[in-house]
Design a protein around this motif. Structure first.
Motif, PDB file in Angstrom:
ATOM      1  N   GLU A  65      36.387   5.430  29.303  1.00 35.75           N
ATOM      2  CA  GLU A  65      35.406   4.563  29.960  1.00 35.75           C
ATOM      3  C   GLU A  65      34.579   3.803  28.925  1.00 35.75           C
ATOM      4  O   GLU A  65      34.425   4.255  27.794  1.00 35.75           O
ATOM      5  CB  GLU A  65      34.450   5.401  30.819  1.00 35.75           C
ATOM      6  N   THR A  66      34.036   2.672  29.322  1.00 33.19           N
ATOM      7  CA  THR A  66      33.136   1.929  28.452  1.00 33.19           C
ATOM      8  C   THR A  66      31.795   2.651  28.403  1.00 33.19           C
ATOM      9  O   THR A  66      31.277   3.074  29.426  1.00 33.19           O
ATOM     10  CB  THR A  66      32.931   0.491  28.970  1.00 33.19           C
ATOM     11  N   VAL A  67      31.260   2.828  27.192  1.00 35.91           N
ATOM     12  CA  VAL A  67      29.960   3.467  27.009  1.00 35.91           C
ATOM     13  C   VAL A  67      28.924   2.376  26.773  1.00 35.91           C
ATOM     14  O   VAL A  67      29.157   1.444  25.993  1.00 35.91           O
ATOM     15  CB  VAL A  67      29.983   4.448  25.812  1.00 35.91           C
ATOM     16  N   TYR A  68      27.802   2.490  27.453  1.00 34.57           N
ATOM     17  CA  TYR A  68      26.704   1.534  27.298  1.00 34.57           C
ATOM     18  C   TYR A  68      25.528   2.243  26.640  1.00 34.57           C
ATOM     19  O   TYR A  68      25.108   3.308  27.094  1.00 34.57           O
ATOM     20  CB  TYR A  68      26.282   0.993  28.665  1.00 34.57           C
ATOM     21  N   LEU A  69      25.044   1.669  25.548  1.00 31.76           N
ATOM     22  CA  LEU A  69      23.906   2.223  24.820  1.00 31.76           C
ATOM     23  C   LEU A  69      22.747   1.239  24.889  1.00 31.76           C
ATOM     24  O   LEU A  69      22.945   0.027  24.783  1.00 31.76           O
ATOM     25  CB  LEU A  69      24.252   2.460  23.354  1.00 31.76           C
ATOM     26  N   GLN A  70      21.548   1.781  25.017  1.00 33.58           N
ATOM     27  CA  GLN A  70      20.361   0.932  25.032  1.00 33.58           C
ATOM     28  C   GLN A  70      19.258   1.633  24.254  1.00 33.58           C
ATOM     29  O   GLN A  70      19.045   2.834  24.398  1.00 33.58           O
ATOM     30  CB  GLN A  70      19.899   0.692  26.468  1.00 33.58           C
ATOM     31  N   ASP A  71      18.564   0.861  23.396  1.00 36.39           N
ATOM     32  CA  ASP A  71      17.396   1.372  22.699  1.00 36.39           C
ATOM     33  C   ASP A  71      16.318   0.304  22.707  1.00 36.39           C
ATOM     34  O   ASP A  71      16.433  -0.696  23.419  1.00 36.39           O
ATOM     35  CB  ASP A  71      17.739   1.846  21.289  1.00 36.39           C
ATOM     36  N   LEU A  72      15.289   0.504  21.913  1.00 34.14           N
ATOM     37  CA  LEU A  72      14.173  -0.433  21.882  1.00 34.14           C
ATOM     38  C   LEU A  72      14.567  -1.812  21.359  1.00 34.14           C
ATOM     39  O   LEU A  72      13.899  -2.803  21.630  1.00 34.14           O
ATOM     40  CB  LEU A  72      13.047   0.128  21.017  1.00 34.14           C
ATOM     41  N   THR A  73      15.669  -1.865  20.607  1.00 40.44           N
ATOM     42  CA  THR A  73      16.075  -3.138  19.994  1.00 40.44           C
ATOM     43  C   THR A  73      17.093  -3.908  20.812  1.00 40.44           C
ATOM     44  O   THR A  73      17.399  -5.047  20.507  1.00 40.44           O
ATOM     45  CB  THR A  73      16.656  -2.907  18.586  1.00 40.44           C
ATOM     46  N   GLY A  74      17.667  -3.277  21.840  1.00 39.28           N
ATOM     47  CA  GLY A  74      18.655  -3.994  22.637  1.00 39.28           C
ATOM     48  C   GLY A  74      19.684  -3.093  23.280  1.00 39.28           C
ATOM     49  O   GLY A  74      19.451  -1.907  23.491  1.00 39.28           O
ATOM     50  N   TYR A  99      22.176   6.353  27.136  1.00 37.41           N
ATOM     51  CA  TYR A  99      23.577   5.981  27.326  1.00 37.41           C
ATOM     52  C   TYR A  99      24.014   6.209  28.768  1.00 37.41           C
ATOM     53  O   TYR A  99      23.427   6.978  29.497  1.00 37.41           O
ATOM     54  CB  TYR A  99      24.479   6.750  26.359  1.00 37.41           C
ATOM     55  N   SER A 100      25.055   5.502  29.123  1.00 35.51           N
ATOM     56  CA  SER A 100      25.707   5.706  30.413  1.00 35.51           C
ATOM     57  C   SER A 100      27.194   5.415  30.217  1.00 35.51           C
ATOM     58  O   SER A 100      27.556   4.668  29.316  1.00 35.51           O
ATOM     59  CB  SER A 100      25.102   4.802  31.496  1.00 35.51           C
ATOM     60  N   PRO A 101      28.076   5.982  30.987  1.00 32.59           N
ATOM     61  CA  PRO A 101      27.836   6.910  32.082  1.00 32.59           C
ATOM     62  C   PRO A 101      27.383   8.277  31.551  1.00 32.59           C
ATOM     63  O   PRO A 101      27.833   8.723  30.498  1.00 32.59           O
ATOM     64  CB  PRO A 101      29.172   6.995  32.801  1.00 32.59           C
ATOM     65  N   SER A 102      26.495   8.905  32.280  1.00 35.70           N
ATOM     66  CA  SER A 102      25.861  10.134  31.816  1.00 35.70           C
ATOM     67  C   SER A 102      26.752  11.370  31.905  1.00 35.70           C
ATOM     68  O   SER A 102      26.432  12.393  31.323  1.00 35.70           O
ATOM     69  CB  SER A 102      24.568  10.376  32.590  1.00 35.70           C
ATOM     70  N   HIS A 103      27.873  11.288  32.597  1.00 32.01           N
ATOM     71  CA  HIS A 103      28.747  12.459  32.732  1.00 32.01           C
ATOM     72  C   HIS A 103      29.633  12.685  31.511  1.00 32.01           C
ATOM     73  O   HIS A 103      30.284  13.721  31.404  1.00 32.01           O
ATOM     74  CB  HIS A 103      29.617  12.356  33.993  1.00 32.01           C
ATOM     75  N   LEU A 104      29.667  11.754  30.574  1.00 32.45           N
ATOM     76  CA  LEU A 104      30.503  11.927  29.386  1.00 32.45           C
ATOM     77  C   LEU A 104      29.910  12.993  28.467  1.00 32.45           C
ATOM     78  O   LEU A 104      28.698  13.184  28.414  1.00 32.45           O
ATOM     79  CB  LEU A 104      30.623  10.609  28.615  1.00 32.45           C
ATOM     80  N   THR A 112      27.145  11.007  12.858  1.00 36.81           N
ATOM     81  CA  THR A 112      28.221  10.552  13.730  1.00 36.81           C
ATOM     82  C   THR A 112      28.057  11.139  15.114  1.00 36.81           C
ATOM     83  O   THR A 112      27.848  12.335  15.272  1.00 36.81           O
ATOM     84  CB  THR A 112      29.599  10.979  13.165  1.00 36.81           C
ATOM     85  N   PHE A 113      28.132  10.273  16.133  1.00 29.54           N
ATOM     86  CA  PHE A 113      28.137  10.703  17.526  1.00 29.54           C
ATOM     87  C   PHE A 113      29.493  10.356  18.116  1.00 29.54           C
ATOM     88  O   PHE A 113      30.038   9.292  17.817  1.00 29.54           O
ATOM     89  CB  PHE A 113      27.040  10.017  18.334  1.00 29.54           C
ATOM     90  N   THR A 114      30.026  11.231  18.966  1.00 25.40           N
ATOM     91  CA  THR A 114      31.316  10.995  19.604  1.00 25.40           C
ATOM     92  C   THR A 114      31.202  11.272  21.100  1.00 25.40           C
ATOM     93  O   THR A 114      30.746  12.334  21.503  1.00 25.40           O
ATOM     94  CB  THR A 114      32.406  11.898  19.003  1.00 25.40           C
ATOM     95  N   PHE A 115      31.615  10.275  21.893  1.00 24.83           N
ATOM     96  CA  PHE A 115      31.676  10.418  23.347  1.00 24.83           C
ATOM     97  C   PHE A 115      33.102  10.751  23.739  1.00 24.83           C
ATOM     98  O   PHE A 115      34.044  10.122  23.255  1.00 24.83           O
ATOM     99  CB  PHE A 115      31.269   9.112  24.030  1.00 24.83           C
ATOM    100  N   THR A 116      33.260  11.739  24.632  1.00 23.79           N
ATOM    101  CA  THR A 116      34.586  12.117  25.139  1.00 23.79           C
ATOM    102  C   THR A 116      34.509  12.342  26.644  1.00 23.79           C
ATOM    103  O   THR A 116      33.441  12.559  27.196  1.00 23.79           O
ATOM    104  CB  THR A 116      35.109  13.404  24.464  1.00 23.79           C
ATOM    105  N   ASN A 117      35.692  12.305  27.296  1.00 23.44           N
ATOM    106  CA  ASN A 117      35.759  12.577  28.751  1.00 23.44           C
ATOM    107  C   ASN A 117      35.456  14.034  29.016  1.00 23.44           C
ATOM    108  O   ASN A 117      35.609  14.891  28.252  1.00 23.44           O
ATOM    109  CB  ASN A 117      37.137  12.248  29.298  1.00 23.44           C
TER     110      ASN A 117
END
Length: 117
Positions: A65-74, A99-104, A112-117
């Protein structure tokens, strides 16, 4: 950056001493590795958020899935199996990232951060 590696070295030496004191025969190496990784993560995040220059973090999306990140800068999106790098310092810290989706599943190893299913 030299100070960062010096402190990291001190943590590693402390861990080796602790292992020696507890005895090698009864040491659970997975627990030791987890403790070192946790200490490394805490140190990296603390150093980054308290320093002017911060540290460069790499964020990998190993999910389908596409991961969306948001912080104070964008905002940034990471496509499936993509990655992005970002600098976090005292102005924009890693603690302010959503980040979203939150179920990842998300794991950290140092910077290093890694998102997985």
């Amino acid at each position: 950056m030299k100070k960062f590696y010096k402190i990291l070295g001190i943590i590693a030496v402390g861990a080796v001493i602790a292992i020696g004191i507890t005895g090698c025969e009864s040491t659970d190496w997975a627990v030791v590795a987890d403790s070192l990784n946790t200490a490394n993560n805490e140190f990296a995040n603390s150093y980054s958020s308290s320093s002017e220059s911060g540290l460069i973090y790499t964020i990998y999306n190993r999910s389908s899935e596409t991961v969306y990140l948001q912080d104070l800068t964008g905002y940034v999106s990471i496509p499936p199996y993509g990655s992005v790098s970002a600098r976090f310092g005292s102005g924009a810290t890693i603690y302010d990232v959503y980040y979203s989706p939150s179920h990842l599943n998300v794991s950290q190893s140092g910077t290093t951060f890694t998102f997985t299913n």
